[in-house]
Scaffold this motif. Structure first.
Motif, PDB file in Angstrom:
ATOM      1  N   GLN A  95      35.405  52.570  10.305  1.00  0.00           N
ATOM      2  CA  GLN A  95      34.328  53.481   9.905  1.00  0.00           C
ATOM      3  C   GLN A  95      33.079  52.710   9.500  1.00  0.00           C
ATOM      4  O   GLN A  95      31.968  53.247   9.501  1.00  0.00           O
ATOM      5  N   GLN A  96      33.280  51.412   9.196  1.00  0.00           N
ATOM      6  CA  GLN A  96      32.164  50.572   8.741  1.00  0.00           C
ATOM      7  C   GLN A  96      31.629  49.650   9.834  1.00  0.00           C
ATOM      8  O   GLN A  96      30.455  49.294   9.816  1.00  0.00           O
ATOM      9  N   VAL A  97      32.518  49.240  10.756  1.00  0.00           N
ATOM     10  CA  VAL A  97      32.125  48.268  11.783  1.00  0.00           C
ATOM     11  C   VAL A  97      32.671  48.698  13.141  1.00  0.00           C
ATOM     12  O   VAL A  97      33.556  49.560  13.239  1.00  0.00           O
ATOM     13  N   ASP A  98      32.147  48.069  14.190  1.00  0.00           N
ATOM     14  CA  ASP A  98      32.612  48.360  15.553  1.00  0.00           C
ATOM     15  C   ASP A  98      33.858  47.568  15.911  1.00  0.00           C
ATOM     16  O   ASP A  98      34.766  48.076  16.580  1.00  0.00           O
ATOM     17  N   VAL A  99      33.902  46.301  15.500  1.00  0.00           N
ATOM     18  CA  VAL A  99      35.067  45.440  15.744  1.00  0.00           C
ATOM     19  C   VAL A  99      35.310  44.594  14.509  1.00  0.00           C
ATOM     20  O   VAL A  99      34.419  44.400  13.674  1.00  0.00           O
ATOM     21  N   LEU A 100      36.529  44.081  14.406  1.00  0.00           N
ATOM     22  CA  LEU A 100      36.877  43.115  13.374  1.00  0.00           C
ATOM     23  C   LEU A 100      37.156  41.769  14.048  1.00  0.00           C
ATOM     24  O   LEU A 100      37.616  41.729  15.194  1.00  0.00           O
ATOM     25  N   VAL A 101      36.896  40.676  13.327  1.00  0.00           N
ATOM     26  CA  VAL A 101      37.183  39.348  13.870  1.00  0.00           C
ATOM     27  C   VAL A 101      37.925  38.513  12.845  1.00  0.00           C
ATOM     28  O   VAL A 101      37.807  38.719  11.631  1.00  0.00           O
ATOM     29  N   SER A 102      38.697  37.555  13.349  1.00  0.00           N
ATOM     30  CA  SER A 102      39.445  36.617  12.511  1.00  0.00           C
ATOM     31  C   SER A 102      39.874  35.450  13.380  1.00  0.00           C
ATOM     32  O   SER A 102      39.768  35.521  14.607  1.00  0.00           O
ATOM     33  N   PRO A 103      40.394  34.371  12.780  1.00  0.00           N
ATOM     34  CA  PRO A 103      41.095  33.396  13.615  1.00  0.00           C
ATOM     35  C   PRO A 103      42.298  34.086  14.263  1.00  0.00           C
ATOM     36  O   PRO A 103      42.863  35.015  13.688  1.00  0.00           O
ATOM     37  N   THR A 104      42.695  33.651  15.440  1.00  0.00           N
ATOM     38  CA  THR A 104      43.887  34.226  16.071  1.00  0.00           C
ATOM     39  C   THR A 104      45.149  33.668  15.447  1.00  0.00           C
ATOM     40  O   THR A 104      46.128  34.396  15.237  1.00  0.00           O
ATOM     41  N   THR A 105      45.156  32.388  15.163  1.00  0.00           N
ATOM     42  CA  THR A 105      46.307  31.726  14.544  1.00  0.00           C
ATOM     43  C   THR A 105      45.829  30.859  13.387  1.00  0.00           C
ATOM     44  O   THR A 105      44.689  30.368  13.393  1.00  0.00           O
ATOM     45  N   PRO A 106      46.659  30.655  12.375  1.00  0.00           N
ATOM     46  CA  PRO A 106      46.237  29.825  11.236  1.00  0.00           C
ATOM     47  C   PRO A 106      46.084  28.352  11.576  1.00  0.00           C
ATOM     48  O   PRO A 106      45.358  27.631  10.892  1.00  0.00           O
ATOM     49  N   THR A 107      46.789  27.879  12.615  1.00  0.00           N
ATOM     50  CA  THR A 107      46.738  26.461  12.983  1.00  0.00           C
ATOM     51  C   THR A 107      46.608  26.329  14.495  1.00  0.00           C
ATOM     52  O   THR A 107      46.769  27.299  15.232  1.00  0.00           O
ATOM     53  N   THR A 108      46.340  25.130  14.943  1.00  0.00           N
ATOM     54  CA  THR A 108      46.395  24.835  16.376  1.00  0.00           C
ATOM     55  C   THR A 108      47.863  24.648  16.777  1.00  0.00           C
ATOM     56  O   THR A 108      48.773  24.802  15.957  1.00  0.00           O
ATOM     57  N   ALA A 109      48.106  24.324  18.025  1.00  0.00           N
ATOM     58  CA  ALA A 109      49.474  24.163  18.525  1.00  0.00           C
ATOM     59  C   ALA A 109      50.210  23.080  17.737  1.00  0.00           C
ATOM     60  O   ALA A 109      49.724  21.956  17.604  1.00  0.00           O
ATOM     61  N   PHE A 110      51.385  23.429  17.235  1.00  0.00           N
ATOM     62  CA  PHE A 110      52.180  22.445  16.511  1.00  0.00           C
ATOM     63  C   PHE A 110      53.115  21.719  17.471  1.00  0.00           C
ATOM     64  O   PHE A 110      53.298  22.134  18.626  1.00  0.00           O
ATOM     65  N   LYS A 111      53.705  20.630  17.009  1.00  0.00           N
ATOM     66  CA  LYS A 111      54.542  19.805  17.870  1.00  0.00           C
ATOM     67  C   LYS A 111      55.877  20.488  18.154  1.00  0.00           C
ATOM     68  O   LYS A 111      56.431  21.194  17.304  1.00  0.00           O
ATOM     69  N   ILE A 112      56.380  20.266  19.357  1.00  0.00           N
ATOM     70  CA  ILE A 112      57.678  20.810  19.740  1.00  0.00           C
ATOM     71  C   ILE A 112      58.744  20.265  18.789  1.00  0.00           C
ATOM     72  O   ILE A 112      58.805  19.068  18.524  1.00  0.00           O
ATOM     73  N   GLY A 113      59.562  21.161  18.254  1.00  0.00           N
ATOM     74  CA  GLY A 113      60.614  20.778  17.324  1.00  0.00           C
ATOM     75  C   GLY A 113      60.207  20.783  15.870  1.00  0.00           C
ATOM     76  O   GLY A 113      61.057  20.740  14.982  1.00  0.00           O
ATOM     77  N   GLU A 114      58.916  20.878  15.602  1.00  0.00           N
ATOM     78  CA  GLU A 114      58.404  20.750  14.239  1.00  0.00           C
ATOM     79  C   GLU A 114      58.864  21.890  13.321  1.00  0.00           C
ATOM     80  O   GLU A 114      59.076  21.688  12.126  1.00  0.00           O
ATOM     81  N   ARG A 115      59.003  23.107  13.877  1.00  0.00           N
ATOM     82  CA  ARG A 115      59.341  24.262  13.040  1.00  0.00           C
ATOM     83  C   ARG A 115      60.659  24.929  13.436  1.00  0.00           C
ATOM     84  O   ARG A 115      60.987  25.989  12.919  1.00  0.00           O
ATOM     85  N   VAL A 116      61.405  24.311  14.323  1.00  0.00           N
ATOM     86  CA  VAL A 116      62.627  24.940  14.833  1.00  0.00           C
ATOM     87  C   VAL A 116      63.609  25.267  13.715  1.00  0.00           C
ATOM     88  O   VAL A 116      64.278  26.302  13.735  1.00  0.00           O
ATOM     89  N   ASP A 117      63.713  24.407  12.712  1.00  0.00           N
ATOM     90  CA  ASP A 117      64.675  24.608  11.626  1.00  0.00           C
ATOM     91  C   ASP A 117      64.081  25.342  10.432  1.00  0.00           C
ATOM     92  O   ASP A 117      64.713  25.427   9.377  1.00  0.00           O
ATOM     93  N   ASP A 118      62.873  25.859  10.600  1.00  0.00           N
ATOM     94  CA  ASP A 118      62.207  26.576   9.506  1.00  0.00           C
ATOM     95  C   ASP A 118      61.649  27.894  10.033  1.00  0.00           C
ATOM     96  O   ASP A 118      60.463  27.990  10.374  1.00  0.00           O
TER      97      ASP A 118
END
Length: 512
Positions: free
Chosen positions: A413-436
């Motif tokens: 009602q206030q704006v036409d579109v909203l914007v933000s970063p798409t992701t909080p970080t860039t691509a992380f390394k393979i295996g870095e978050r598999v166990d988390d």
């Protein structure tokens, strides 16, 4: 081989580097042929996919036959079936394809050949778009990195040690590796936009119900949405108009015209956003956000301001609860949808030797056929739906969903579109978050609200992070059935930024 480069052999880059719109123009004018374009991309797949693993199945024979049909029709003087007739495309392996394997990245469907096409598949074929093959994905679209595929992880062409996003990492990596000029993904919590952001490509989640889900193997039925992926905003818009529109076979399909997204993209290319109100969501920044991502996002906002847009900060306080709400709703629906994989009708069947009961065969098959992430979500969802917990968990999550939808309604009602970063970080390394798992789920922090509300959203490249040189995505969100607004803003921004990010990606130049 350099870890950040790809081998391309003798592939001629002249055709694989062109946009879909440019390729279509050359094919339709007979300056080149669809067969030549298709062969160039098949050669590129052959030269690079051992490194990238973007494809689970390449349909060489079918693609060349379809391309020859397009060329024959054009040679006979017939008008192109669509603006994209003759242009190759990579299709996420969650869409049924008659005569071609559909695995959803899971062992439980290994070797399954569907007897019918999904509506998206059928519309692509009718439009003369050439389906090169099926792309790798997190199993049943459950994941944020394409590391959960039963057939091995896909690698990001910008840096082969890093993830290409998920769950549609194969579709985004195919674009970034110049294996296809177009691809199709699905977005349940960000699985089109997040891969687009980390590979420097464009990914669009249309309004829920704007593209048919018939033949899309279900993960979470109230959230899943098919959408276009490309290297430019115009290419995404052209593909959006091919696959969009009402489908009576899908009960959630919206009986309304496809928004004029191509016209909006062409209008946006004039680089004038005078009168457009752009809202910045303050909840999407702060702790956990990579400085380079925030820096690129803030620069993008200033570029939108320079194009004439009015920039307004628009708080959306309930967005903070989107992640926990999503990870109750999506697993709950997944536990119901995946009950159909029971070893009785199709797919994998284990220990069917007469010595085991039907219940034992079912349990053994599901144990062997499903990976850890799918099992985790089935268990969470089954628990959340169980007697005594339904209202406390699933019911409460649906109430939060309503609050998030109201935040969007108030914001628009206030704006036409909203914007933000798409992701909080860039691509992380393979295996870095598999166990988390929790760290993995945070990759979808910015994208989930639009899935819960069902409105349109897209990611467009906004440069690279200063600290690692990896792509960053700008997310643009629009009201339901106002998809054209985000295309206009994205196209204007793309021009202001200097064109598609892939045009300035030196690390993607092939090693010869």
């Amino acid at each position: 081989m350099s870890d950040s480069r790809l081998r391309a052999g003798a592939v001629d880059p002249a055709l694989t580097r062109l946009t879909a719109a440019e390729l279509a123009a050359k094919i339709h004018s007979r300056e080149t042929t669809s067969v030549a374009v298709t062969r160039a991309h098949l050669d590129q797949i052959g030269a690079t996919d051992a490194d990238v693993n973007a494809f689970l199945h390449v349909d060489t024979e079918g693609a060349l036959a379809a391309a020859a049909e397009v060329d024959a029709a054009l040679e006979a003087g017939k008008a192109p079936a669509s603006p994209l007739a003759g242009v190759p495309l990579a299709l996420k392996d969650v869409f049924t394809t008659k005569g071609i394997p559909t695995t959803c990245g899971s062992k439980i469907l290994e070797g399954w050949i569907p007897p019918y096409d999904a509506t998206v598949t059928r519309r692509l074929r009718e439009a003369g778009v050439i389906i090169l093959g099926k792309t790798n994905m997190d199993e049943f679209a459950m994941g944020s990195s394409t590391e959960n595929s039963a057939y091995g992880p896909t690698r990001n062409p910008w840096d082969l040690h890093r993830i290409p996003g998920g769950s549609g990492g194969g579709s985004s990596a195919a674009l970034a590796a110049f294996q296809a000029p177009l691809s199709i993904g699905t977005d349940t919590g960000g699985s089109i936009r997040q891969p687009g952001a980390v590979t420097g490509t464009v990914g669009v989640k249309p309004t829920y119900g704007g593209v048919s889900r018939y033949g899309l193997v279900a993960f979470s039925s109230s959230l899943d949405q098919a959408g276009p992926c490309a290297r430019t905003v115009l290419d995404a818009a052209l593909l959006h108009e091919v696959i969009g529109g009402y489908d009576p076979l899908d009960s959630t399909s919206i009986n309304a015209p496809v928004p004029a997204v191509v016209a909006a993209a062409r209008e946006g290319a004039k680089a004038d956003l005078t009168g457009v109100r752009v809202g910045v969501v303050p909840e999407f920044r702060g702790e956990g956000y990579q400085p380079g991502v925030i820096g690129a996002f803030e620069l993008a906002v200033e570029q939108l301001r320079a194009l004439g847009a009015e920039i307004v900060e628009v708080p959306c306080p309930n967005f903070a609860y989107a992640l926990p709400a999503y990870y109750l709703i999506a697993p709950s629906e997944a536990s119901s949808n995946l009950a159909r994989f029971d070893a009785m009708r199709y797919g994998l069947r284990v220990e069917d030797d007469g010595a085991h009961s039907a219940e034992e065969v079912m349990a053994l098959t599901r144990e062997a056929g499903f990976g850890p992430e799918v099992k985790r979500r089935i268990m969470i969802g089954t628990y959340a739906l169980s007697s005594g917990y339904y209202d406390a968990y699933y019911g409460s999550a649906q109430k939060v969903r309503t609050l998030i939808t109201r935040d969007f309604e108030s914001a628009f009602q206030q704006v036409d579109v909203l914007v933000s970063p798409t992701t909080p970080t860039t691509a992380f390394k393979i295996g870095e978050r598999v166990d988390d798992p929790m760290a993995m789920y945070l990759a979808d922090l910015c994208t989930i609200p639009s899935n819960l509300a069902g409105n349109a959203a897209m990611s467009v490249p906004c440069g690279v992070a200063e600290e690692d040189g990896l792509p960053v995505g700008l997310q643009i969100m629009a009201p339901a059935l106002a998809d054209d607004r985000m295309y206009r803003v994205a196209a204007a921004y793309e021009v202001a930024r200097g064109g598609p990010l892939m045009n300035s990606a030196p690390r993607l130049e092939p090693v010869r």
